[in-house]
Design an enzyme around this catalytic site. Structure first.
Site, PDB file in Angstrom:
ATOM      1  N   LYS A   7      -5.325  -1.379  19.451  1.00  0.00           N
ATOM      2  CA  LYS A   7      -6.550  -2.158  19.318  1.00  0.00           C
ATOM      3  C   LYS A   7      -7.155  -1.969  17.934  1.00  0.00           C
ATOM      4  CE  LYS A   7     -10.461  -0.649  20.849  1.00  0.00           C
ATOM      5  NZ  LYS A   7     -11.666  -0.246  21.617  1.00  0.00           N
ATOM      6  N   SER A   8      -7.219  -0.722  17.475  1.00  0.00           N
ATOM      7  CA  SER A   8      -7.837  -0.424  16.184  1.00  0.00           C
ATOM      8  C   SER A   8      -7.099  -1.121  15.042  1.00  0.00           C
ATOM      9  CB  SER A   8      -7.840   1.084  15.943  1.00  0.00           C
ATOM     10  OG  SER A   8      -8.553   1.750  16.944  1.00  0.00           O
ATOM     11  N   SER A 179     -14.568  10.985  13.916  1.00  0.00           N
ATOM     12  CA  SER A 179     -13.302  10.247  14.102  1.00  0.00           C
ATOM     13  C   SER A 179     -12.670   9.883  12.761  1.00  0.00           C
ATOM     14  CB  SER A 179     -13.529   8.997  14.955  1.00  0.00           C
ATOM     15  OG  SER A 179     -14.058   9.331  16.222  1.00  0.00           O
ATOM     16  N   ASP A 293     -11.370   9.448  21.700  1.00  0.00           N
ATOM     17  CA  ASP A 293     -11.036   8.434  22.698  1.00  0.00           C
ATOM     18  C   ASP A 293     -10.137   8.996  23.802  1.00  0.00           C
ATOM     19  OD1 ASP A 293     -12.567   6.353  21.831  1.00  0.00           O
ATOM     20  OD2 ASP A 293     -10.963   5.334  20.739  1.00  0.00           O
ATOM     21  N   LYS A 320     -20.184   5.435  23.722  1.00  0.00           N
ATOM     22  CA  LYS A 320     -19.056   4.506  23.807  1.00  0.00           C
ATOM     23  C   LYS A 320     -19.410   3.420  24.825  1.00  0.00           C
ATOM     24  CE  LYS A 320     -16.148   6.680  20.999  1.00  0.00           C
ATOM     25  NZ  LYS A 320     -15.472   6.043  19.847  1.00  0.00           N
ATOM     26  N   ARG A 324     -19.456   8.752  28.137  1.00  0.00           N
ATOM     27  CA  ARG A 324     -18.197   9.219  28.717  1.00  0.00           C
ATOM     28  C   ARG A 324     -18.249  10.673  29.167  1.00  0.00           C
ATOM     29  NH1 ARG A 324     -14.011   6.015  24.678  1.00  0.00           N
ATOM     30  NH2 ARG A 324     -14.124   4.023  25.815  1.00  0.00           N
ATOM     31  N   LYS A 390      -9.806  -4.748  28.898  1.00  0.00           N
ATOM     32  CA  LYS A 390     -10.343  -4.586  27.542  1.00  0.00           C
ATOM     33  C   LYS A 390      -9.252  -4.220  26.552  1.00  0.00           C
ATOM     34  CE  LYS A 390     -13.828  -1.854  25.045  1.00  0.00           C
ATOM     35  NZ  LYS A 390     -14.597  -2.946  24.420  1.00  0.00           N
TER      36      LYS A 390
END
Length: 413
Positions: A7-8, A179, A293, A320, A324, A390
């Site tokens: 995705k990134s 991150s 993540d 997020k 989470r 997603k």
């Protein structure tokens, strides 16, 4: 096991392709709700995007959007919601952005504050620092800017990607960064599109000048790979994910090293990673700031370790798709697992989980992580199994296929 595209990387490639001079062909992009929303956002801004199952073709416009006015709905996508306003600012026109209720709750302020400091005329239409947002674009001159990227590395990535579209380039000084491996992805991909960023400590110097279109292959998603890798470690089976290895751009491939510390056998080659469970998981304390993540993945298998599992320095997981840390704690308690949390940590103690319904909170990573728990816990179901669309629409079938191949019985959802 084949894992969908990153995705990134797909999101960054879409931005870079739209900003580049010429035509870019993306190979094996991620097909999911997030990336579909990003591509639709580009189309709304007037970029030509042609999508086939295995290749997407994008006609770039270094001068910015092809329309003078547009409305873009970013869905649940954080990359869409943070990257596209920066892209639109480089053009000329009035561009309105909104997002889902979930995405509206997530922060945007450090990025929009930096854009304002660069002279961009933008307005938060409801709550300051959040979507919806209107950008009245007239190009970006560039110059110096200071940014706090301690809540999300995406704020820095958005500015880095914007830099070559400004008239003077950007000199970005970062006061905090979470991150960090995701920023390395950004810098490597910018290099592939012809732009070299100079970095000295916390300062990034981005030269002006357009990107150059190219062909680009999207590697598999390392965050998504954490689920089959964790499943193998948990069940004593073996799984190989091709396309990910020591040469991967993505920091989350290091999740395999965490599984190795817990006792799994890990082979990390140049273009594949294999994890084999040994029948034992050790407790550990691990800093996951740079691979946050994968925190829910580790939390979901932690009860099966022979000692406490403590995950530290992960405050950003609270902002997020959901909080989470709290979602993991809530669901572990539902399963009868002792757990405690602090501002930026969670500690999980050994226990045999019992069956229960998992509260997904609309978060794909909570749903996928606790599905892995279900491989050794009969009676686990999900209240929102469809939220995996997603990033991995085919997740449940893929996990069922693994379950069948490993002889683990019937699935539970």
């Amino acid at each position: 096991m084949q894992v969908p595209g990153s995705k990134s990387i797909t999101a960054r490639a879409l931005f870079l392709a739209a900003a580049a001079r010429g035509t870019t062909v993306l190979r094996r992009p991620l097909l999911s709700d997030d990336t579909d929303g990003f591509a639709e956002g580009l189309s709304a801004l007037g970029y030509r995007v042609e999508r086939e199952p295995e290749t997407w073709t994008i006609e770039g416009r270094p001068e910015g959007p092809a329309v003078a006015e547009a409305e873009v709905f970013c869905r649940d996508g954080a990359t869409t919601a943070r990257f596209l306003p920066a892209l639109a600012a480089a053009g000329k026109g009035v561009f309105r952005f909104d997002a889902s209720a979930q995405m509206r709750r997530r922060p945007l302020g450090p990025l929009t504050g930096a854009l304002r400091a660069l002279g961009v005329d933008l307005t938060h239409e409801a709550q300051e620092g959040h979507h919806p947002l209107t950008v009245r674009a007239n190009g970006v001159q560039g110059g110096r800017v200071t940014l706090d990227s301690g809540l999300s590395s995406q704020f820095l990535t958005a500015l880095l990607l914007l830099g070559p579209l400004t008239r003077e380039g950007l000199r970005i000084t970062v006061t905090d960064l979470v991150s960090a491996p995701y920023v390395e992805i950004t810098l490597a991909m910018m290099r592939s599109f012809g732009v070299e960023v100079e970095r000295t400590g916390g300062t990034f110097v981005v030269p002006p000048g357009p990107y150059t279109a190219t062909g680009y292959a999207v590697e598999p998603d390392a965050s998504t790979a954490s689920y089959p890798l964790a499943a193998a470690a948990l069940t004593g089976r073996s799984v190989t994910v091709p396309g990910l290895g020591s040469s991967s751009l993505q920091g989350d491939v290091r999740f395999a090293e965490v599984l190795g510390r817990m006792g799994a056998e890990v082979r990390l080659g140049a273009d594949a990673v294999t994890v084999t469970g040994t029948g034992r998981l050790r407790g550990l304390t691990v800093n996951m700031r740079d691979i946050s993540d994968t925190v829910p993945t580790l939390a979901a298998i932690a009860p099966f370790a022979d000692g406490p599992v403590r995950i530290e320095d992960v405050y950003n997981t609270r902002i997020k798709e959901c909080d989470r840390l709290e979602a993991c704690a809530e669901n572990l308690r539902r399963l009868g697992v002792p757990v405690s949390t602090g501002r930026d940590w969670i500690e999980i103690h050994p226990a045999q989980p019992r069956g229960a319904e998992i509260a997904c909170h609309g978060d794909h990573r909570i749903a996928m992580s606790f599905s892995v728990t279900g491989l050794r816990t009969p009676g686990i179901t999900l209240d929102e199994p469809g939220c995996v669309k997603k990033t991995f629409p085919g997740f449940h079938q893929a996990l069922d296929d693994l379950r069948a191949a490993w002889g683990l019985g019937e699935p539970h959802r």
